[in-house]
Design a protein around this motif. Sequence first.
Motif, short mmCIF file in Angstrom:
data_model
loop_
_atom_site.label_atom_id
_atom_site.label_comp_id
_atom_site.label_asym_id
_atom_site.label_seq_id
_atom_site.Cartn_x
_atom_site.Cartn_y
_atom_site.Cartn_z
N ARG A 114 0.83 -1.21 0.00
CA ARG A 114 0.00 0.00 0.00
C ARG A 114 0.86 1.26 0.00
O ARG A 114 0.54 2.26 -0.65
N LYS A 115 1.95 1.23 0.75
CA LYS A 115 2.84 2.39 0.79
C LYS A 115 3.52 2.60 -0.57
O LYS A 115 3.65 3.74 -1.04
N ILE A 116 3.94 1.51 -1.20
CA ILE A 116 4.56 1.62 -2.53
C ILE A 116 3.58 2.20 -3.54
O ILE A 116 3.91 3.10 -4.31
N ASN A 117 2.36 1.69 -3.53
CA ASN A 117 1.36 2.20 -4.47
C ASN A 117 1.04 3.67 -4.21
O ASN A 117 0.83 4.45 -5.14
N GLN A 118 1.03 4.06 -2.93
CA GLN A 118 0.72 5.44 -2.58
C GLN A 118 1.81 6.39 -3.03
O GLN A 118 1.54 7.45 -3.60
N VAL A 119 3.08 6.01 -2.80
CA VAL A 119 4.19 6.90 -3.10
C VAL A 119 4.53 6.91 -4.58
O VAL A 119 4.79 7.96 -5.17
N TYR A 120 4.50 5.74 -5.21
CA TYR A 120 4.95 5.62 -6.59
C TYR A 120 3.81 5.57 -7.62
O TYR A 120 4.05 5.34 -8.79
N ALA A 121 2.56 5.74 -7.15
CA ALA A 121 1.41 5.60 -8.05
C ALA A 121 1.48 4.26 -8.76
O ALA A 121 1.25 4.15 -9.96
N GLY A 122 1.83 3.21 -8.01
CA GLY A 122 1.97 1.87 -8.58
C GLY A 122 0.65 1.13 -8.64
O GLY A 122 -0.40 1.63 -8.25
N ASN A 123 0.71 -0.09 -9.16
CA ASN A 123 -0.51 -0.89 -9.32
C ASN A 123 -0.35 -2.29 -8.76
O ASN A 123 -0.94 -3.24 -9.25
N LEU A 124 0.48 -2.43 -7.73
CA LEU A 124 0.63 -3.74 -7.10
C LEU A 124 -0.66 -4.14 -6.40
O LEU A 124 -1.28 -3.32 -5.70
N ASN A 125 -1.04 -5.38 -6.57
CA ASN A 125 -2.23 -5.89 -5.90
C ASN A 125 -1.86 -6.38 -4.51
O ASN A 125 -0.84 -7.04 -4.32
N THR A 126 -2.70 -6.07 -3.53
CA THR A 126 -2.47 -6.57 -2.18
C THR A 126 -2.80 -8.05 -2.11
O THR A 126 -3.56 -8.58 -2.92
N LEU A 127 -2.22 -8.72 -1.12
CA LEU A 127 -2.42 -10.16 -0.95
C LEU A 127 -3.75 -10.41 -0.26
O LEU A 127 -4.13 -9.69 0.67
N GLU A 128 -4.44 -11.41 -0.70
CA GLU A 128 -5.73 -11.75 -0.12
C GLU A 128 -5.52 -12.59 1.13
O GLU A 128 -5.19 -13.78 1.05
N ALA A 129 -5.68 -12.00 2.26
CA ALA A 129 -5.52 -12.71 3.54
C ALA A 129 -6.15 -11.87 4.64
O ALA A 129 -6.25 -10.64 4.53
N SER A 130 -6.56 -12.52 5.69
CA SER A 130 -7.11 -11.81 6.84
C SER A 130 -5.99 -11.15 7.61
O SER A 130 -4.85 -11.59 7.58
N SER A 131 -6.32 -10.08 8.32
CA SER A 131 -5.32 -9.34 9.07
C SER A 131 -4.98 -10.05 10.37
O SER A 131 -5.66 -10.99 10.79
N GLY A 132 -3.93 -9.58 11.03
CA GLY A 132 -3.51 -10.17 12.31
C GLY A 132 -2.26 -11.00 12.15
O GLY A 132 -1.74 -11.21 11.06
N GLY A 133 -1.78 -11.52 13.29
CA GLY A 133 -0.61 -12.39 13.27
C GLY A 133 0.71 -11.68 13.18
O GLY A 133 1.76 -12.32 13.03
N THR A 134 0.70 -10.35 13.26
CA THR A 134 1.95 -9.62 13.11
C THR A 134 2.88 -9.80 14.30
O THR A 134 4.10 -9.69 14.16
N VAL A 135 2.33 -10.11 15.48
CA VAL A 135 3.17 -10.27 16.67
C VAL A 135 4.12 -11.45 16.50
O VAL A 135 5.34 -11.33 16.70
N LEU A 136 3.59 -12.61 16.11
CA LEU A 136 4.43 -13.79 15.94
C LEU A 136 5.44 -13.58 14.81
O LEU A 136 6.60 -13.96 14.92
N PHE A 137 4.99 -12.95 13.75
CA PHE A 137 5.89 -12.69 12.62
C PHE A 137 7.06 -11.81 13.05
O PHE A 137 8.23 -12.09 12.74
N PHE A 138 6.77 -10.75 13.77
CA PHE A 138 7.83 -9.86 14.22
C PHE A 138 8.70 -10.51 15.29
O PHE A 138 9.89 -10.19 15.42
N MET A 139 8.13 -11.41 16.09
CA MET A 139 8.94 -12.12 17.09
C MET A 139 10.04 -12.93 16.42
O MET A 139 11.18 -12.98 16.89
N VAL A 140 9.69 -13.60 15.33
CA VAL A 140 10.70 -14.36 14.59
C VAL A 140 11.78 -13.43 14.05
O VAL A 140 12.99 -13.71 14.14
N LEU A 141 11.35 -12.30 13.47
CA LEU A 141 12.33 -11.33 12.95
C LEU A 141 13.20 -10.76 14.06
O LEU A 141 14.42 -10.59 13.88
N ILE A 142 12.59 -10.48 15.21
CA ILE A 142 13.35 -9.92 16.33
C ILE A 142 14.39 -10.92 16.82
O ILE A 142 15.53 -10.55 17.16
#
Length: 779
Positions: A114-142
Amino acid sequence: MEILVFDTSYVQDRKEKNIGKKNFLFSFLALFLSGFALVGGVISAFSISTVFWMLAAGLAAFSLFFTWFYLDQRLDGKRFLAGLGLVVLLGGFCFFGQDSLIRGFYSVANSVIRKINQVYAGNLNTLEASSGGTVLFFMVLIFIITGILGAFMVKEQKWLPVLAVFFPVFALTAAAGGRPGSMWLYLLLMILLLIFTAARSHLMGWKCGAAAVVIALAVSVPAWCIARPLSGTSIPQLSKAGTRIQSRFLQSLWQILPKISGGNLNLSIEGVGGGVENGTLGAVDGYFFTGVDALKVTCSQKPEETVYLKGFVGETYTGSSFEPGDGESFQDTVLAWKTEGDPSVYIQNLPFLRMMYYETTADQPVTAAQITVENKNANIQYTYVPYNAFLNDNYQIYGGDDYVGGQTAQDDIFSFYWRDAYKETMEGYRDGEKTDGVLNETEASYRAYCSTRDLQVPDQGLEQLKKECAEKKEEEHWGQSDMGDVRPDWDIADEYEQIRQYVVKRLVSQCSYELDVDKLPEGQDFVETFLYDTKEGYSMHFAAAATMMFRMLGVPARYVVGYAAPKEIFTADGEGNYTAVLEDSNAHAWVEIYQPFLGWTPVEVTPGMEAEVAEEADTDVQDQAAVPEEETALGEREDQGKGTIILGWLSDHFDQILIAGATVLLLAVCGILFTRLRKRRRSRLGIGLPPSGRVQALYRSTYQLLIRAGMPKDYTETEGQVTKYLLEAGVLTGPDEAEKMKQLVLDANYGFRELTKADTAFMEEIYRRTKKKARKNRN
C-alpha cells in the motif's frame, strides 16, 4: 613492557566482577535499543498494525539471552543447550501457529504494498488474507535481528557490521516509500553514536560511548526545544533543493523496483516525479523529475503543430483536484441522441467522423494522418490520444466522455486529422451554414450537454475569482449579444476568442512560471492560492486556473493532463515517418474549451509554450510567454545567490553524486577492512617487533589456536603442558622440538639469552603447523 601470562587459572576479584556486571548491563541496553529502533522505525514507516508492547517484551527477553550468550565468547554446554532450547521453542510456536505467522507476513506485506502504491502511483495488488498475526511474525524477525546484532555488539563493539545491518533495512524502507518517524531516526543516530564511540575508544568502551550519548542528548534536546517554534518555517532554497534531491533519488529507483517485483509493479514516472499526472492538484512540493523516456510517437506526416496527447480529463473541481465526470449521467443523457455502437466511443469519434464526411464533398480533401503512440514509461492507466482521432470499440471511455483507459497493448495506432486543418474545414462549413445532417445534430446535442455540465463551479469557495470574472463579464458584455436568444455559432466563437485572449493575458502577465513551488496548504483552495497568493506555478497551476476562469466567463471547459510534443522534436526516420521520443518533462496540463460546431479544442495558457500562447495574443504577452524555461531558470538562479546555485547543481547531478558517493564509501570500507586485517596479521605474527617480541606474539597466536581446537585453558608452558599437547597432536616432530620450543618461549619472556631470526623462523613454523592442523581438524 608486554608481559605474557601463562597461567590462566586465576580467580576474579570483586572489582572485576563488578566490571563484568556493568558490561552485561551496557551490552543489554545497547542491544535492546538497537532492535527497538530498527523494528519501531519499520513499523512506523509503513503504519503496520501490531501490539507493540508485546514486541518490546519479546525484544527485551531475546536481548537478555543473546547478551548472556555472547558475553564470554565461548560455546559451553549450558549455552549450547539454552540456545538449542530457545530455537526449538520458537520453532514450535511457528509450527503450531503457522497460520498466524502467514497472516502476519501477509499483513506486513500488504502494508508495504500500500505504501509503494501510494508513493509511486503503482498498481501492485495486495495479498488476499485476513489481518492479524503480526506479533508472531515480528517475534521471529526480532529473534534473528538480536542474534545478528548481538554477535557484533556484546563482547566487542564493532560499528561497521552493525551499520551493515541498519543501512540496508532503512535504505530498503526508504526505497519502498516508507518514512520512519523522527523519534526512531533520532534513536538510531544515538545508537550508532554509542557503538561507534565505544568501538573507537581506548578506554572502557561502553563508558566512553555512554558519555558521548549523554553529551549529544545534552546538546540536541535543548537545541530542538529552542528550534521547535521555528519548525513550521521553511527555508525556500533548502526546501526546493531537498525536493530536487528526493525526486532524483526516486528517479534512480523507479526503473529498479519493477524488475524486483517481477514486472508486477508498473510505476508511473509522472507519479514518481510529483508533477502532472491526474486530477490531483498541489499534492507535492514542485516538479523536478526529468530525463526519462515516457512515450514514443511516430507520425505518417510531418507535424506542423504541437501534438497534444490527451490522458486524464477532469470535470468536477473540488478545490484540491479535478474528478472525472458522472458516467451514468452521460449514459442516461445519450440515449436520446442518434449514436451507433458504444455511445462513449461514438462521441469520442465524432470530430473524426464529421471531418471525414465533409472531406468526401470537398474540392481539395485533406487526408487523415496516422499516429502510433508507444507507451514506454508513462502512466498505463491512460491511453494517450491525439485530438480528432478515431478509436475502435475495444477502448473503454471513463466518465462517459472523459479519458480513454489504458490498454494491455503498449502500442496504439490512430487515424486522426491535424487540429489546424480540422479547424479551418469546420469553420468554413460552419460559416457557410452547412450544419445539417445526423452527425451535426449529434454534435449539437452533445454541445448542449457540455454547456450545462462543463460550466459548473463550486457553490462554496473561489469568491475572489468569482467576483473578478463577474466584473469582467459585465464590463465586456459577454453573453449579452444583440442578435437575440439564438446566436449563430460564429458569433459565439468570436466571443470565446475574446475570452481566450483575456484569460491568457491575465495569467501570463500576473503569474510566473516556476517549478519549485510548495504543495497546497491543507484547507486552502488550489486555484485561489495560485492566483492571489503564490502567483507562481507550472502547467498544472495555469491549466487549473484557466479551466475555472473559462467556466465563470461562460465557456465550457475541462482540465486535461497528457503530453505535449512540439513539432520541432520530430525527426524523419528514413521510412517516410516522423518520430519523437517524449520524456517525462513533456508531461503537461492544459485546458480545453468546447468551441461551437468544432468540439473540444486545446487552449495553451502556460508560459514557455510560446508557439501556442503567443498565437493571436498581444505583443507584451508574447514577450513574456516566449521566455524559454532554461533562460527563466538561469535568471532565477542568478538572483538566488551562490548557495542556491550550488544546491541546484547538486540536485541536478544527484545520480552522479550518488554513484560517486557509493563508490567512495565502498572503497573506504574495503580500505578500512584491509587495513584492519593487515594490522591484525602483523599483530598476530609480531611483524615489526624484535625477535623476542615476535616469538611472544607467535606463541600467543599458537596458544589461541590450541584453545579453540579444544586444549584446556589451564594448560601453561611453565609446566610444559602446551608443548606436550602439541607433541601429542603431531605438530611437533619429537621431544627435541618440544624442548626447543619450551626453552625458546622462556628465553623470550625472561630474557635468558638474545634471540635471533632463526629462533623467530622456528616459532613461525610451529604456528603455521598448528594453524594447518587446526584447519584440517575443523574440516
